[in-house]
Motif scaffolding. Structure first.
Motif, PDB file in Angstrom:
ATOM      1  N   THR A  67       2.916   2.233  -0.263  1.00 47.42           N
ATOM      2  CA  THR A  67       2.470   3.422  -0.996  1.00 47.42           C
ATOM      3  C   THR A  67       2.420   3.142  -2.493  1.00 47.42           C
ATOM      4  O   THR A  67       1.467   3.532  -3.177  1.00 47.42           O
ATOM      5  CB  THR A  67       3.413   4.606  -0.704  1.00 47.42           C
ATOM      6  N   ILE A  68       3.431   2.444  -3.008  1.00 52.47           N
ATOM      7  CA  ILE A  68       3.461   2.113  -4.438  1.00 52.47           C
ATOM      8  C   ILE A  68       2.304   1.196  -4.807  1.00 52.47           C
ATOM      9  O   ILE A  68       1.628   1.402  -5.821  1.00 52.47           O
ATOM     10  CB  ILE A  68       4.817   1.474  -4.819  1.00 52.47           C
ATOM     11  N   ILE A  69       2.051   0.188  -3.987  1.00 53.34           N
ATOM     12  CA  ILE A  69       0.945  -0.733  -4.263  1.00 53.34           C
ATOM     13  C   ILE A  69      -0.392   0.014  -4.259  1.00 53.34           C
ATOM     14  O   ILE A  69      -1.221  -0.169  -5.156  1.00 53.34           O
ATOM     15  CB  ILE A  69       0.943  -1.898  -3.251  1.00 53.34           C
ATOM     16  N   THR A  72      -0.589   2.235  -7.409  1.00 50.97           N
ATOM     17  CA  THR A  72      -0.868   1.484  -8.637  1.00 50.97           C
ATOM     18  C   THR A  72      -2.313   0.977  -8.657  1.00 50.97           C
ATOM     19  O   THR A  72      -2.924   0.911  -9.721  1.00 50.97           O
ATOM     20  CB  THR A  72       0.116   0.312  -8.841  1.00 50.97           C
ATOM     21  N   ALA A  73      -2.856   0.648  -7.488  1.00 48.65           N
ATOM     22  CA  ALA A  73      -4.264   0.233  -7.428  1.00 48.65           C
ATOM     23  C   ALA A  73      -5.168   1.390  -7.839  1.00 48.65           C
ATOM     24  O   ALA A  73      -6.114   1.210  -8.618  1.00 48.65           O
ATOM     25  CB  ALA A  73      -4.617  -0.260  -6.027  1.00 48.65           C
ATOM     26  N   VAL A  74      -4.883   2.580  -7.343  1.00 48.02           N
ATOM     27  CA  VAL A  74      -5.679   3.770  -7.692  1.00 48.02           C
ATOM     28  C   VAL A  74      -5.552   4.052  -9.189  1.00 48.02           C
ATOM     29  O   VAL A  74      -6.556   4.275  -9.885  1.00 48.02           O
ATOM     30  CB  VAL A  74      -5.244   4.991  -6.851  1.00 48.02           C
ATOM     31  N   LEU A  75      -4.323   4.036  -9.706  1.00 47.96           N
ATOM     32  CA  LEU A  75      -4.109   4.293 -11.135  1.00 47.96           C
ATOM     33  C   LEU A  75      -4.779   3.222 -11.997  1.00 47.96           C
ATOM     34  O   LEU A  75      -5.340   3.530 -13.055  1.00 47.96           O
ATOM     35  CB  LEU A  75      -2.616   4.369 -11.441  1.00 47.96           C
ATOM     36  N   HIS A  76      -4.741   1.976 -11.554  1.00 43.89           N
ATOM     37  CA  HIS A  76      -5.405   0.895 -12.295  1.00 43.89           C
ATOM     38  C   HIS A  76      -6.914   1.149 -12.352  1.00 43.89           C
ATOM     39  O   HIS A  76      -7.536   0.998 -13.404  1.00 43.89           O
ATOM     40  CB  HIS A  76      -5.107  -0.455 -11.636  1.00 43.89           C
ATOM     41  N   ASN A  77      -7.504   1.536 -11.227  1.00 42.64           N
ATOM     42  CA  ASN A  77      -8.944   1.825 -11.205  1.00 42.64           C
ATOM     43  C   ASN A  77      -9.284   3.020 -12.081  1.00 42.64           C
ATOM     44  O   ASN A  77     -10.327   3.030 -12.749  1.00 42.64           O
ATOM     45  CB  ASN A  77      -9.418   2.029  -9.774  1.00 42.64           C
TER      46      ASN A  77
END
Length: 134
Positions: A67-69, A72-77
């Motif tokens: 879930t964290i990964i 963070t991928a969504v937030l990075h995008n």
């Protein structure tokens, strides 16, 4: 399907480079693999600078880690869409130390598993049907 460097064991979901390319098609496959892998490694470096917990390591349940990964991928995008700057190397950490932390997250060199039937079929099909036509 993803690209993995030669430190990973070939799996149906992980394409690895050929250790000794012989044909033109195999060389083209390896070249494409190297270019893709370099792009992915640069992205992981930026991602780990943006979210240092990914570089230092997560110490939680696997489900929570996934879930964290994903988060963070969504937030990075979102950060990329909003034209946020690439995060600089933190001032309170040595650049070599940060790179070492990033490198430690990689899988160590493992022998190629040649005994699994069918593992090489997809890679071979990709080389023969795509790279042969370039």
């Amino acid at each position: 399907m993803t690209t993995c460097d030669s430190g990973y064991t070939l799996r149906p979901y992980c394409l690895t480079p050929l250790l000794n390319p012989i044909s033109r098609e195999e060389s083209l496959y390896n070249e494409a693999h190297i270019r893709t892998q370099n792009t992915i490694e640069r992205l992981f470096g930026v991602w780990k600078r943006r979210f240092p917990v990914l570089a230092y390591g997560l110490r939680c349940k696997v489900e929570t880690t996934l879930t964290i990964i994903t988060a963070t991928a969504v937030l990075h995008n979102i950060a990329l869409d909003m034209k946020e700057d690439v995060p600089p190397i933190p001032e309170n950490i040595n650049a070599n130390e940060l790179q070492n932390l990033i490198d430690l997250g990689e899988v160590p060199q493992l022998p190629q598993n040649v005994n699994h039937v069918g593992l090489y079929d997809y890679r071979r099909e990709l080389i023969d049907n795509y790279f042969a036509n370039l």
